[in-house]
Write a protein that holds these residues in place. Structure first.
Motif, mmCIF file in Angstrom:
data_model
loop_
_atom_site.group_PDB
_atom_site.id
_atom_site.type_symbol
_atom_site.label_atom_id
_atom_site.label_comp_id
_atom_site.label_asym_id
_atom_site.label_seq_id
_atom_site.Cartn_x
_atom_site.Cartn_y
_atom_site.Cartn_z
ATOM 1 N N ARG A 18 -17.818 -21.948 -35.192
ATOM 2 C CA ARG A 18 -18.301 -22.941 -36.166
ATOM 3 C C ARG A 18 -17.417 -22.962 -37.236
ATOM 4 O O ARG A 18 -17.284 -24.510 -37.607
ATOM 5 C CB ARG A 18 -19.508 -22.040 -36.612
ATOM 6 N N MET A 19 -16.503 -22.348 -37.904
ATOM 7 C CA MET A 19 -15.728 -22.329 -38.934
ATOM 8 C C MET A 19 -14.501 -23.556 -38.327
ATOM 9 O O MET A 19 -14.155 -24.126 -39.115
ATOM 10 C CB MET A 19 -15.296 -21.236 -39.484
ATOM 11 N N LEU A 20 -14.045 -23.253 -37.112
ATOM 12 C CA LEU A 20 -13.180 -23.969 -36.479
ATOM 13 C C LEU A 20 -13.536 -25.366 -36.370
ATOM 14 O O LEU A 20 -12.785 -26.344 -36.785
ATOM 15 C CB LEU A 20 -12.623 -23.495 -35.346
ATOM 16 N N GLN A 21 -14.829 -25.754 -36.004
ATOM 17 C CA GLN A 21 -15.202 -26.972 -35.700
ATOM 18 C C GLN A 21 -15.683 -27.632 -36.915
ATOM 19 O O GLN A 21 -15.513 -28.786 -37.300
ATOM 20 C CB GLN A 21 -16.684 -26.897 -34.948
ATOM 21 N N ASP A 54 -23.068 -8.297 -32.032
ATOM 22 C CA ASP A 54 -21.971 -8.431 -33.176
ATOM 23 C C ASP A 54 -21.024 -9.232 -32.865
ATOM 24 O O ASP A 54 -20.571 -9.889 -33.404
ATOM 25 C CB ASP A 54 -21.942 -7.083 -33.784
ATOM 26 N N ALA A 55 -20.352 -8.986 -31.617
ATOM 27 C CA ALA A 55 -18.888 -9.782 -31.244
ATOM 28 C C ALA A 55 -19.666 -10.930 -30.934
ATOM 29 O O ALA A 55 -18.557 -12.010 -31.166
ATOM 30 C CB ALA A 55 -18.496 -8.836 -29.944
ATOM 31 N N CYS A 56 -20.468 -11.057 -30.290
ATOM 32 C CA CYS A 56 -21.128 -12.591 -30.053
ATOM 33 C C CYS A 56 -21.053 -13.264 -31.432
ATOM 34 O O CYS A 56 -20.633 -14.450 -31.184
ATOM 35 C CB CYS A 56 -22.218 -12.451 -29.118
ATOM 36 N N ALA A 57 -21.856 -12.724 -32.376
ATOM 37 C CA ALA A 57 -22.106 -13.620 -33.421
ATOM 38 C C ALA A 57 -20.729 -13.773 -34.203
ATOM 39 O O ALA A 57 -20.728 -14.898 -34.977
ATOM 40 C CB ALA A 57 -23.095 -12.595 -34.388
ATOM 41 N N ARG A 58 -19.790 -12.888 -34.182
ATOM 42 C CA ARG A 58 -18.527 -12.969 -34.576
ATOM 43 C C ARG A 58 -17.956 -14.259 -34.140
ATOM 44 O O ARG A 58 -17.189 -15.159 -34.713
ATOM 45 C CB ARG A 58 -17.641 -11.802 -34.847
ATOM 46 N N VAL A 59 -17.818 -14.192 -32.768
ATOM 47 C CA VAL A 59 -17.081 -15.410 -31.902
ATOM 48 C C VAL A 59 -18.004 -16.704 -32.460
ATOM 49 O O VAL A 59 -17.148 -17.936 -32.619
ATOM 50 C CB VAL A 59 -17.007 -15.058 -30.591
ATOM 51 N N LYS A 60 -18.985 -16.685 -32.464
ATOM 52 C CA LYS A 60 -19.867 -17.883 -32.618
ATOM 53 C C LYS A 60 -19.541 -18.582 -34.143
ATOM 54 O O LYS A 60 -19.207 -19.540 -34.160
ATOM 55 C CB LYS A 60 -21.428 -17.695 -32.451
ATOM 56 N N GLU A 61 -19.545 -17.370 -35.091
ATOM 57 C CA GLU A 61 -19.042 -17.904 -36.404
ATOM 58 C C GLU A 61 -17.633 -18.584 -36.322
ATOM 59 O O GLU A 61 -17.382 -19.576 -37.128
ATOM 60 C CB GLU A 61 -19.347 -16.742 -37.418
ATOM 61 N N GLU A 62 -16.659 -17.760 -35.796
ATOM 62 C CA GLU A 62 -15.530 -18.258 -35.835
ATOM 63 C C GLU A 62 -15.363 -19.696 -35.151
ATOM 64 O O GLU A 62 -14.670 -20.529 -35.829
ATOM 65 C CB GLU A 62 -14.700 -17.284 -35.234
#
Length: 257
Positions: free
Chosen positions: A252-255, A242-250
């Motif tokens: 993605r949104m920054l990019q 879950d933590a990895c998925a949140r980091v990946k999503e964050e």
């Protein structure tokens, strides 16, 4: 694990809730990190997952180093003594469905006169025989005994199970219970909730502590509000995913921004 720490944990539960994850990893670093993060306990799992008793002793060392209470979920009755020998402060036994099964757990977990656990003080829990034998046998019998109730048969036999002396916590397994009730995986189904609440009520009337598994903040709060004192929250690998998925999503949104 000395009796003062075990009694302290019991007191924490009475004023609960205490919170901790299931741990399926073979790496003591995850257990140690859970302690430094402030978890009250870890359930070191030998029922599901690849870890062996030999690996598990290092996870217990990591728990003790970081100040988190080590409980071992055993896969079978034969592993109860092994888990306690390597220093588990408590054992958690799945799929207990009858008074007879509960009594067998107590026999395996306690020395005479409470049980028939095999006697050996040349083990890690006795500091490899350097601990005074009187102290070891007195402290060993203080280890927590946690029974998992996971099906309709256990519910039907609940009153008889609660008659067995030596039970510290009754742990309700919501996933297996949901399957037993014909709604597999639906842990918030009204019938699952109703049955779980009935167990909580019955145990409280007997003065027995209750635990359960939660995998969301909402269910954790619900069962905490219901008076459940021993709350397992999710699983180490799930928390990491879950933590990895949140980091990946964050990222993605920054990019995207």
């Amino acid at each position: 694990m000395n009796t003062e720490l075990i009694e302290h944990f019991r007191e924490q539960m009475r004023h609960g809730p205490v919170i901790g994850p299931f741990m399926k990893t073979c790496d003591p670093a995850f257990v140690e990190a859970a302690g430094y993060a402030g978890m009250n306990f870890v359930i070191l799992d030998t029922e599901h997952g690849p870890i062996s008793i030999e690996n598990m002793q290092n996870n217990i060392r990591a728990a003790q180093l970081s100040g988190v209470f080590p409980i071992v979920r055993v896969g079978n009755l034969e592993n109860i003594s092994k888990a306690l020998d390597i220093g588990a402060a408590g054992i958690q036994v799945p799929q207990v469905s009858s008074k007879e099964e509960a009594m067998e757990v107590i026999r395996e977990a306690k020395f005479y006169p409470g049980g028939e656990r095999g006697v050996c003080r040349f083990v890690r829990a006795a500091h490899y025989s350097t601990m005074a034998r009187e102290r070891y046998f007195a402290e060993a019998d203080k280890a927590l005994v946690i029974l998992q109730l996971e099906g309709q048969e256990a519910i039907d036999n609940l009153d008889e199970i609660m008659e067995v002396e030596g039970i510290d916590v009754l742990f309700i397994g919501p996933y297996d219970l949901s399957q037993s009730l014909g709604v597999p995986g639906q842990t918030t189904h009204p019938e699952v909730i109703r049955q779980m609440r009935s167990i909580v009520k019955a145990a409280k009337e007997r003065g027995i502590l209750v635990g359960t598994f939660t995998d969301s903040a909402e269910t954790l709060k619900m069962w905490s509000d219901a008076g459940v004192q021993y709350l397992s929250y999710s699983v180490d690998v799930g928390i990491f995913a879950d933590a990895c998925a949140r980091v990946k999503e964050e990222l993605r949104m920054l990019q995207a921004g």
